[in-house]
Design a protein around this motif. Structure first.
Motif, PDB file in Angstrom:
ATOM      1  N   TRP A 141    -105.189 -35.561 -24.826  1.00  0.00           N
ATOM      2  CA  TRP A 141    -104.195 -34.771 -24.096  1.00  0.00           C
ATOM      3  C   TRP A 141    -104.754 -34.314 -22.747  1.00  0.00           C
ATOM      4  O   TRP A 141    -104.067 -34.403 -21.724  1.00  0.00           O
ATOM      5  N   VAL A 142    -105.987 -33.836 -22.752  1.00  0.00           N
ATOM      6  CA  VAL A 142    -106.580 -33.345 -21.506  1.00  0.00           C
ATOM      7  C   VAL A 142    -106.725 -34.480 -20.494  1.00  0.00           C
ATOM      8  O   VAL A 142    -106.479 -34.299 -19.293  1.00  0.00           O
ATOM      9  N   SER A 143    -107.086 -35.669 -20.971  1.00  0.00           N
ATOM     10  CA  SER A 143    -107.246 -36.795 -20.051  1.00  0.00           C
ATOM     11  C   SER A 143    -105.920 -37.195 -19.409  1.00  0.00           C
ATOM     12  O   SER A 143    -105.884 -37.651 -18.266  1.00  0.00           O
ATOM     13  N   LEU A 144    -104.821 -37.006 -20.149  1.00  0.00           N
ATOM     14  CA  LEU A 144    -103.514 -37.381 -19.619  1.00  0.00           C
ATOM     15  C   LEU A 144    -102.866 -36.270 -18.797  1.00  0.00           C
ATOM     16  O   LEU A 144    -102.272 -36.524 -17.747  1.00  0.00           O
ATOM     17  N   PHE A 145    -102.965 -35.041 -19.281  1.00  0.00           N
ATOM     18  CA  PHE A 145    -102.188 -33.956 -18.682  1.00  0.00           C
ATOM     19  C   PHE A 145    -103.018 -32.771 -18.191  1.00  0.00           C
ATOM     20  O   PHE A 145    -102.464 -31.832 -17.632  1.00  0.00           O
ATOM     21  N   GLY A 146    -104.321 -32.808 -18.397  1.00  0.00           N
ATOM     22  CA  GLY A 146    -105.142 -31.684 -17.956  1.00  0.00           C
ATOM     23  C   GLY A 146    -105.087 -31.473 -16.464  1.00  0.00           C
ATOM     24  O   GLY A 146    -105.039 -30.346 -15.974  1.00  0.00           O
ATOM     25  N   GLY A 147    -105.055 -32.562 -15.712  1.00  0.00           N
ATOM     26  CA  GLY A 147    -104.969 -32.449 -14.255  1.00  0.00           C
ATOM     27  C   GLY A 147    -103.681 -31.815 -13.804  1.00  0.00           C
ATOM     28  O   GLY A 147    -103.631 -31.120 -12.783  1.00  0.00           O
ATOM     29  N   LEU A 148    -102.601 -32.035 -14.559  1.00  0.00           N
ATOM     30  CA  LEU A 148    -101.318 -31.423 -14.207  1.00  0.00           C
ATOM     31  C   LEU A 148    -101.333 -29.933 -14.497  1.00  0.00           C
ATOM     32  O   LEU A 148    -100.779 -29.132 -13.754  1.00  0.00           O
ATOM     33  N   ALA A 149    -101.950 -29.568 -15.613  1.00  0.00           N
ATOM     34  CA  ALA A 149    -101.929 -28.166 -16.020  1.00  0.00           C
ATOM     35  C   ALA A 149    -102.759 -27.280 -15.104  1.00  0.00           C
ATOM     36  O   ALA A 149    -102.437 -26.114 -14.895  1.00  0.00           O
ATOM     37  N   PHE A 150    -103.835 -27.840 -14.541  1.00  0.00           N
ATOM     38  CA  PHE A 150    -104.757 -27.001 -13.780  1.00  0.00           C
ATOM     39  C   PHE A 150    -104.847 -27.372 -12.306  1.00  0.00           C
ATOM     40  O   PHE A 150    -105.730 -26.923 -11.593  1.00  0.00           O
ATOM     41  N   SER A 151    -103.909 -28.193 -11.831  1.00  0.00           N
ATOM     42  CA  SER A 151    -103.971 -28.625 -10.440  1.00  0.00           C
ATOM     43  C   SER A 151    -103.489 -27.525  -9.499  1.00  0.00           C
ATOM     44  O   SER A 151    -102.783 -26.609  -9.895  1.00  0.00           O
ATOM     45  N   ARG A 152    -103.886 -27.660  -8.225  1.00  0.00           N
ATOM     46  CA  ARG A 152    -103.482 -26.710  -7.207  1.00  0.00           C
ATOM     47  C   ARG A 152    -102.562 -27.376  -6.203  1.00  0.00           C
ATOM     48  O   ARG A 152    -102.566 -28.589  -6.032  1.00  0.00           O
ATOM     49  N   ALA A 153    -101.792 -26.549  -5.533  1.00  0.00           N
ATOM     50  CA  ALA A 153    -100.853 -27.082  -4.548  1.00  0.00           C
ATOM     51  C   ALA A 153    -101.605 -27.691  -3.378  1.00  0.00           C
ATOM     52  O   ALA A 153    -102.603 -27.144  -2.902  1.00  0.00           O
ATOM     53  N   GLY A 154    -101.124 -28.860  -2.933  1.00  0.00           N
ATOM     54  CA  GLY A 154    -101.703 -29.485  -1.759  1.00  0.00           C
ATOM     55  C   GLY A 154    -101.374 -28.683  -0.507  1.00  0.00           C
ATOM     56  O   GLY A 154    -100.284 -28.146  -0.364  1.00  0.00           O
ATOM     57  N   SER A 155    -102.337 -28.591   0.398  1.00  0.00           N
ATOM     58  CA  SER A 155    -102.143 -27.751   1.578  1.00  0.00           C
ATOM     59  C   SER A 155    -101.462 -28.496   2.716  1.00  0.00           C
ATOM     60  O   SER A 155    -100.770 -27.890   3.535  1.00  0.00           O
ATOM     61  N   GLU A 156    -101.637 -29.823   2.786  1.00  0.00           N
ATOM     62  CA  GLU A 156    -101.092 -30.578   3.905  1.00  0.00           C
ATOM     63  C   GLU A 156     -99.810 -31.282   3.493  1.00  0.00           C
ATOM     64  O   GLU A 156     -99.763 -31.958   2.469  1.00  0.00           O
TER      65      GLU A 156
END
Length: 329
Positions: free
Chosen positions: A96-111
């Motif tokens: 689960w973390v490999s598939l969706f962990g990046g979505l759960a803990f990602s930050r908004a792009g600045s540019e």
């Protein structure tokens, strides 16, 4: 003293025995098997066949929620005091973390260069004008709307006019823009089994400060879930093929797709579209149903551009939540 030490060691072994079963019993085998099954479904969801009831697409439409099996299995393992059961849970957790962990803990792009907003406003919306005012507050550069009714179009046009001087409506879909729009045309995504008068696709060229961008607005057919037929997505899938063909034939390099695609980007039924476009890398931004969002079936996707952040907006009079995205051209 020796007797006391012996009792202490015996007590330690007894406590360890309560947590670490000496035998891999039936309960542990069941827990381990279920954990492995959940992990395999997460990683190899594409192997689940669609031949019967389109179960593969149904699983993929709600794939992140499969992670809820982990706390349930963990609770059972804790009740059984099974270290083995807890250890095997690493399989679905890692999957689960490999598939969706990046979505759960990602930050908004600045540019970003463009902000786009996508919303199915519902043909039963009791307050179209109020919905339009909510959307204006978001300050997006592009607004795509679906399920526009003949009576609602003038209300949206009136409220959006001052901030969005350029717009196009074809059938039940519309695009409002702060940028000039050109080459506006209908996109035929109607499945063969649907009668005349069904118009749910348009394409326009938006003249942004960074250059021309092809903007597509689409509303794919709804899916139905029934005990007898399973996940009814045949029309949706056929419409996705037509939309994918239109995007493949698009002469402009940069493309933005805004639409209610009636499933998540993990659903293989949308692969004719999703295989050509990039999906947002950040945030779950579930959009449906508004009362308790379970999935993001409203999509903002790009080609030769990137979505740096996607998020949901406050509810309106629709059964969908609006979503917005920052796009780097």
């Amino acid at each position: 003293m020796v007797e006391q030490a012996g009792k202490a060691i015996s007590g330690t072994r007894g406590a360890r025995a309560r947590w670490l079963p000496l035998r891999f019993g039936t309960g542990e085998r069941v827990l381990g098997g279920l954990s492995v099954v959940v992990g395999c479904l997460l990683v190899f969801h594409g192997a689940v066949p669609n031949a019967v009831g389109r179960l593969g697409s149904l699983l993929e439409a709600f794939l992140p929620w499969l992670g809820l099996a982990v706390p349930v299995l963990m609770g059972v393992a804790l009740l059984r005091r099974s270290v083995v059961g807890l250890a095997v849970l690493l399989v679905p957790v890692v999957a689960w973390v490999s598939l969706f962990g990046g979505l759960a803990f990602s930050r908004a792009g600045s540019e970003y260069d463009v902000t786009a907003l996508q919303h199915n406003v519902s043909d039963e919306n009791p307050d179209p004008a109020g919905t339009a005012r909510e959307l204006v507050r978001a300050g997006a550069d592009l607004i795509a709307l679906e399920e526009l009714t003949p009576s609602a179009v003038p209300l949206f046009a009136e409220v959006l006019a001052s901030d969005y001087p350029h717009h196009a409506v074809i059938g039940t879909v519309g695009l409002w823009s702060k940028y000039p729009l050109a080459d506006i045309r209908r996109v035929d995504i109607k499945p063969a089994g649907i009668g005349e008068g069904w118009e749910r696709g348009l394409r326009a060229t938006a003249g942004t400060p960074q250059g021309d961008v092809a903007v597509y607005v689409a509303h794919l057919p709804s899916v139905r879930l029934s005990p007898s037929k399973g996940f009814g997505s045949a029309w949706r899938d056929e419409s996705a093929v037509l939309l994918g063909a239109a995007i493949a034939a698009e002469p402009l390099d940069r493309v933005i797709l805004l639409g209610d695609l009636n499933s998540t980007v993990d659903d293989r039924g949308l692969s004719p579209v999703s295989s050509q476009l990039d999906s947002p890398p950040s945030g779950f931004a579930f959009s449906w149903p508004a009362a308790f969002p379970l999935a993001r079936i409203d999509q903002i996707m790009t080609r030769a551009a990137s979505v740096t952040h996607v998020w949901t907006l406050p509810t309106t009079g629709s059964d969908h939540m609006p979503i917005a995205a920052r796009i780097r051209l």
